[in-house]
Design an enzyme around this catalytic site. Structure first.
Site, PDB file in Angstrom:
ATOM      1  N   SER A   1      52.845  32.675  32.460  1.00 20.37           N
ATOM      2  CA  SER A   1      53.152  33.850  33.391  1.00 20.37           C
ATOM      3  C   SER A   1      54.901  34.141  33.468  1.00 20.37           C
ATOM      4  O   SER A   1      55.323  33.133  32.936  1.00 20.37           O
ATOM      5  CB  SER A   1      52.957  33.681  34.846  1.00 20.37           C
ATOM      6  OG  SER A   1      53.605  34.423  35.930  1.00 20.37           O
TER       7      SER A   1
ATOM      8  N   SER B   1      35.781  36.479  31.495  1.00 17.54           N
ATOM      9  CA  SER B   1      34.716  37.217  32.147  1.00 17.54           C
ATOM     10  C   SER B   1      35.342  38.377  33.055  1.00 17.54           C
ATOM     11  O   SER B   1      34.601  39.345  33.322  1.00 17.54           O
ATOM     12  CB  SER B   1      33.696  36.131  33.189  1.00 17.54           C
ATOM     13  OG  SER B   1      34.641  35.691  34.133  1.00 17.54           O
ATOM     14  N   ARG B   2      36.567  38.553  33.338  1.00 17.27           N
ATOM     15  CA  ARG B   2      37.114  39.329  34.055  1.00 17.27           C
ATOM     16  C   ARG B   2      38.745  39.554  33.660  1.00 17.27           C
ATOM     17  O   ARG B   2      39.288  38.806  32.899  1.00 17.27           O
ATOM     18  CB  ARG B   2      37.165  39.059  35.527  1.00 17.27           C
ATOM     19  CG  ARG B   2      35.927  39.176  36.254  1.00 17.27           C
ATOM     20  CD  ARG B   2      36.241  38.981  37.589  1.00 17.27           C
ATOM     21  NE  ARG B   2      36.280  37.308  38.054  1.00 17.27           N
ATOM     22  CZ  ARG B   2      37.435  37.034  38.757  1.00 17.27           C
ATOM     23  NH1 ARG B   2      38.236  37.969  38.991  1.00 17.27           N
ATOM     24  NH2 ARG B   2      37.668  35.884  39.104  1.00 17.27           N
TER      25      ARG B   2
ATOM     26  N   ASN C   1      43.026  31.350  28.829  1.00 16.51           N
ATOM     27  CA  ASN C   1      43.526  32.370  29.860  1.00 16.51           C
ATOM     28  C   ASN C   1      42.753  31.978  31.407  1.00 16.51           C
ATOM     29  O   ASN C   1      43.692  32.492  32.365  1.00 16.51           O
ATOM     30  CB  ASN C   1      42.612  33.582  29.663  1.00 16.51           C
ATOM     31  CG  ASN C   1      42.676  34.602  30.754  1.00 16.51           C
ATOM     32  OD1 ASN C   1      43.787  35.051  30.699  1.00 16.51           O
ATOM     33  ND2 ASN C   1      41.888  34.940  31.270  1.00 16.51           N
TER      34      ASN C   1
ATOM     35  N   THR D   1      53.188  25.695  37.510  1.00 14.11           N
ATOM     36  CA  THR D   1      52.145  25.540  36.804  1.00 14.11           C
ATOM     37  C   THR D   1      52.257  26.153  35.318  1.00 14.11           C
ATOM     38  O   THR D   1      52.034  25.646  34.331  1.00 14.11           O
ATOM     39  CB  THR D   1      50.609  25.754  37.170  1.00 14.11           C
ATOM     40  OG1 THR D   1      50.522  27.206  37.587  1.00 14.11           O
ATOM     41  CG2 THR D   1      50.286  25.050  38.468  1.00 14.11           C
ATOM     42  N   LYS D   2      52.804  27.494  35.380  1.00 16.98           N
ATOM     43  CA  LYS D   2      53.065  28.097  34.126  1.00 16.98           C
ATOM     44  C   LYS D   2      54.427  27.842  33.471  1.00 16.98           C
ATOM     45  O   LYS D   2      54.286  27.949  32.166  1.00 16.98           O
ATOM     46  CB  LYS D   2      53.072  29.746  34.645  1.00 16.98           C
ATOM     47  CG  LYS D   2      51.934  30.368  35.302  1.00 16.98           C
ATOM     48  CD  LYS D   2      50.849  30.126  34.443  1.00 16.98           C
ATOM     49  CE  LYS D   2      49.628  30.913  35.186  1.00 16.98           C
ATOM     50  NZ  LYS D   2      48.459  30.984  34.186  1.00 16.98           N
TER      51      LYS D   2
ATOM     52  N   GLY E   1      37.935  31.528  30.576  1.00 16.68           N
ATOM     53  CA  GLY E   1      38.162  32.572  31.522  1.00 16.68           C
ATOM     54  C   GLY E   1      38.236  33.947  30.892  1.00 16.68           C
ATOM     55  O   GLY E   1      39.183  34.610  30.872  1.00 16.68           O
TER      56      GLY E   1
ATOM     57  N   TYR F   1      52.502  28.057  41.573  1.00 19.63           N
ATOM     58  CA  TYR F   1      51.963  29.055  40.460  1.00 19.63           C
ATOM     59  C   TYR F   1      53.081  29.043  39.422  1.00 19.63           C
ATOM     60  O   TYR F   1      52.553  28.739  38.085  1.00 19.63           O
ATOM     61  CB  TYR F   1      51.645  30.245  40.909  1.00 19.63           C
ATOM     62  CG  TYR F   1      51.472  31.275  39.898  1.00 19.63           C
ATOM     63  CD1 TYR F   1      49.878  31.139  39.549  1.00 19.63           C
ATOM     64  CD2 TYR F   1      51.921  32.406  39.421  1.00 19.63           C
ATOM     65  CE1 TYR F   1      49.432  31.890  38.459  1.00 19.63           C
ATOM     66  CE2 TYR F   1      51.557  33.210  38.427  1.00 19.63           C
ATOM     67  CZ  TYR F   1      50.329  33.086  37.930  1.00 19.63           C
ATOM     68  OH  TYR F   1      49.860  33.881  37.022  1.00 19.63           O
TER      69      TYR F   1
HETATM   70  P1  NDP Z   1      41.311  37.377  37.517  1.00 22.45           P
HETATM   71  O1  NDP Z   1      41.370  36.622  38.552  1.00 22.45           O
HETATM   72  O2  NDP Z   1      41.200  38.728  37.270  1.00 22.45           O
HETATM   73  O3  NDP Z   1      40.318  36.601  36.099  1.00 22.45           O
HETATM   74  C1  NDP Z   1      40.265  35.268  35.869  1.00 22.45           C
HETATM   75  C2  NDP Z   1      39.439  34.965  34.904  1.00 22.45           C
HETATM   76  O4  NDP Z   1      39.638  33.679  34.669  1.00 22.45           O
HETATM   77  C3  NDP Z   1      37.779  35.009  35.356  1.00 22.45           C
HETATM   78  O5  NDP Z   1      37.282  35.456  34.135  1.00 22.45           O
HETATM   79  C4  NDP Z   1      37.824  33.879  36.054  1.00 22.45           C
HETATM   80  O6  NDP Z   1      36.205  33.567  35.928  1.00 22.45           O
HETATM   81  C5  NDP Z   1      38.331  32.857  35.005  1.00 22.45           C
HETATM   82  N1  NDP Z   1      38.442  31.531  35.765  1.00 22.45           N
HETATM   83  C6  NDP Z   1      39.137  31.421  36.969  1.00 22.45           C
HETATM   84  N2  NDP Z   1      39.217  30.109  37.471  1.00 22.45           N
HETATM   85  C7  NDP Z   1      38.514  29.516  36.328  1.00 22.45           C
HETATM   86  C8  NDP Z   1      38.070  27.932  36.250  1.00 22.45           C
HETATM   87  N3  NDP Z   1      38.472  27.187  37.139  1.00 22.45           N
HETATM   88  N4  NDP Z   1      37.096  27.951  35.437  1.00 22.45           N
HETATM   89  C9  NDP Z   1      36.905  28.752  34.265  1.00 22.45           C
HETATM   90  N5  NDP Z   1      37.238  30.210  34.311  1.00 22.45           N
HETATM   91  C10 NDP Z   1      38.072  30.370  35.340  1.00 22.45           C
HETATM   92  O7  NDP Z   1      42.730  36.979  36.572  1.00 22.45           O
HETATM   93  P2  NDP Z   1      43.837  37.583  35.602  1.00 22.45           P
HETATM   94  O8  NDP Z   1      42.942  38.436  34.648  1.00 22.45           O
HETATM   95  O9  NDP Z   1      44.791  38.637  36.621  1.00 22.45           O
HETATM   96  O10 NDP Z   1      44.625  36.616  35.168  1.00 22.45           O
HETATM   97  C11 NDP Z   1      44.355  35.842  33.627  1.00 22.45           C
HETATM   98  C12 NDP Z   1      45.438  35.012  33.776  1.00 22.45           C
HETATM   99  O11 NDP Z   1      46.557  35.536  33.191  1.00 22.45           O
HETATM  100  C13 NDP Z   1      45.588  33.666  34.515  1.00 22.45           C
HETATM  101  O12 NDP Z   1      45.866  32.372  33.848  1.00 22.45           O
HETATM  102  C14 NDP Z   1      46.746  34.317  35.413  1.00 22.45           C
HETATM  103  O13 NDP Z   1      47.631  33.377  35.994  1.00 22.45           O
HETATM  104  C15 NDP Z   1      47.557  35.032  34.261  1.00 22.45           C
HETATM  105  N6  NDP Z   1      48.469  36.018  34.705  1.00 22.45           N
HETATM  106  C16 NDP Z   1      47.914  36.909  35.464  1.00 22.45           C
HETATM  107  C17 NDP Z   1      48.830  38.028  35.809  1.00 22.45           C
HETATM  108  C18 NDP Z   1      48.442  39.267  36.474  1.00 22.45           C
HETATM  109  O14 NDP Z   1      49.469  39.975  37.048  1.00 22.45           O
HETATM  110  N7  NDP Z   1      46.993  39.575  36.445  1.00 22.45           N
HETATM  111  C19 NDP Z   1      50.244  38.070  35.604  1.00 22.45           C
HETATM  112  C20 NDP Z   1      50.619  36.828  34.757  1.00 22.45           C
HETATM  113  C21 NDP Z   1      49.918  35.929  34.524  1.00 22.45           C
HETATM  114  P3  NDP Z   1      35.211  33.919  37.458  1.00 22.45           P
HETATM  115  O15 NDP Z   1      35.024  35.574  37.245  1.00 22.45           O
HETATM  116  O16 NDP Z   1      34.056  33.359  37.022  1.00 22.45           O
HETATM  117  O17 NDP Z   1      36.181  33.552  38.349  1.00 22.45           O
END
Ligand code: NDP
Length: 243
Positions: A141, A15-16, A91, A158-159, A13, A155
């Site tokens: 999280s 890419s973003r 991630n 899971t965390k 994960g 959510y």
């Molecule tokens: P985003 O939604 O911005 O990015 C998620 C990333 O994970 C993308 O690169 C996405 O790829 C990838 N991804 C999602 N689902 C899958 C999958 N099934 N298989 C492979 N790759 C996957 O999320 P965040 O950056 O905000 O969050 C990242 C992590 O941090 C998560 O685990 C989230 O739960 C955790 N988190 C985030 C918080 C926040 O406030 N943002 C707070 C606490 C925890 P693609 O572009 O292809 O979809």
């Protein structure tokens, strides 16, 4: 193409958002980086291009973390291209919100498949290909500590599973001196939170949301040699949100 002293990281994960920031930071720290994504190849390619512009090496791999075969294939491709893995960052994660009275079975299953089973399987697939003294980092999280909103039960659960999983895996891998730690962010400005930034800002004692680069900085510390005595820990980084 890979210098002998160069280390390899695999970011599930990447890419973003937080994962992309971690991939970029690891590249700046000298790692060769493989990163997975599921749905947005253009975003993954952009991260690879950014790393290559810095003079680094990177590879993007489409692999749904809900698919065990795809996870294994991602690990194999990483090792074939870059050699043994020094650091794994798990991630990839999703959020689906809803109360218990209406929560759909398909949403429950998808959350468990990506956020729990996918995390375990990613680590399990990578471990045989990791160097001793390697590093495993999960992204959990702060909701594992305190769920502040109704509708976030699944959510948060899971965390919480990730935080507990990390302790057990840390013990399993201690004989190989592989450390396993979990970062628990609070609100971070990414696509996941884009619609909620003003409301989240109000809720954080430091009165701002965090930036992905701030989580990436903790990843950078945890993969470093000097972090070698920390294992099984869950580190909350959330502007004081759960205090
Ligand atoms: P985003 O939604 O911005 O990015 C998620 C990333 O994970 C993308 O690169 C996405 O790829 C990838 N991804 C999602 N689902 C899958 C999958 N099934 N298989 C492979 N790759 C996957 O999320 P965040 O950056 O905000 O969050 C990242 C992590 O941090 C998560 O685990 C989230 O739960 C955790 N988190 C985030 C918080 C926040 O406030 N943002 C707070 C606490 C925890 P693609 O572009 O292809 O979809």
């Amino acid at each position: 193409e890979r210098a002998a002293e160069q280390k390899t990281a695999l970011v599930f994960g990447g890419s973003r958002g937080i994962g992309a920031a971690a991939a970029l930071r690891l590249a700046k720290d000298g790692f060769t980086v493989a990163l997975t994504y599921v749905s947005q190849p253009d975003k993954a390619e952009k991260v690879v291009a950014e790393i290559e512009a810095l003079g680094g090496h990177a590879l993007d791999i489409q692999a749904d973390s809900a698919d065990p075969g795809a996870i294994r294939a991602a690990v194999v491709r990483t090792v074939e291209r870059f050699g043994p893995i020094d650091a794994v960052v798990v991630n990839a994660g999703i959020i689906r919100v809803g109360g218990i009275e209406t929560f759909k079975l398909e949403d429950l299953d998808r959350m468990l498949a990506v956020n729990v089973r996918g995390v375990y399987l990613s680590i399990q697939a990578a471990v045989p290909h990791m160097r001793d003294s390697g590093r495993v980092i999960t992204v959990g999280s702060n909701t594992a500590v305190r769920s502040s909103n109704s509708g976030t039960c699944v959510y948060a659960m899971t965390k919480a599973a990730v935080a507990t999983m990390v302790k057990g895996i840390a013990l399993d891998l201690a004989p190989r001196r592989i450390t396993v730690n979990n970062i628990q962010p609070g609100p971070i400005e990414t696509d996941m939170t884009a619609a909620m930034i003003p409301r989240l800002t109000e809720m954080v004692p430091l009165h701002r949301v965090g930036q992905p680069a701030e989580i990436a900085a903790l990843v950078s510390y945890l993969v470093s040699e000097e972090a070698g005595y920390m294992t099984g820990a869950s580190l909350t980084i959330d502007g004081g949100f759960v205090l």
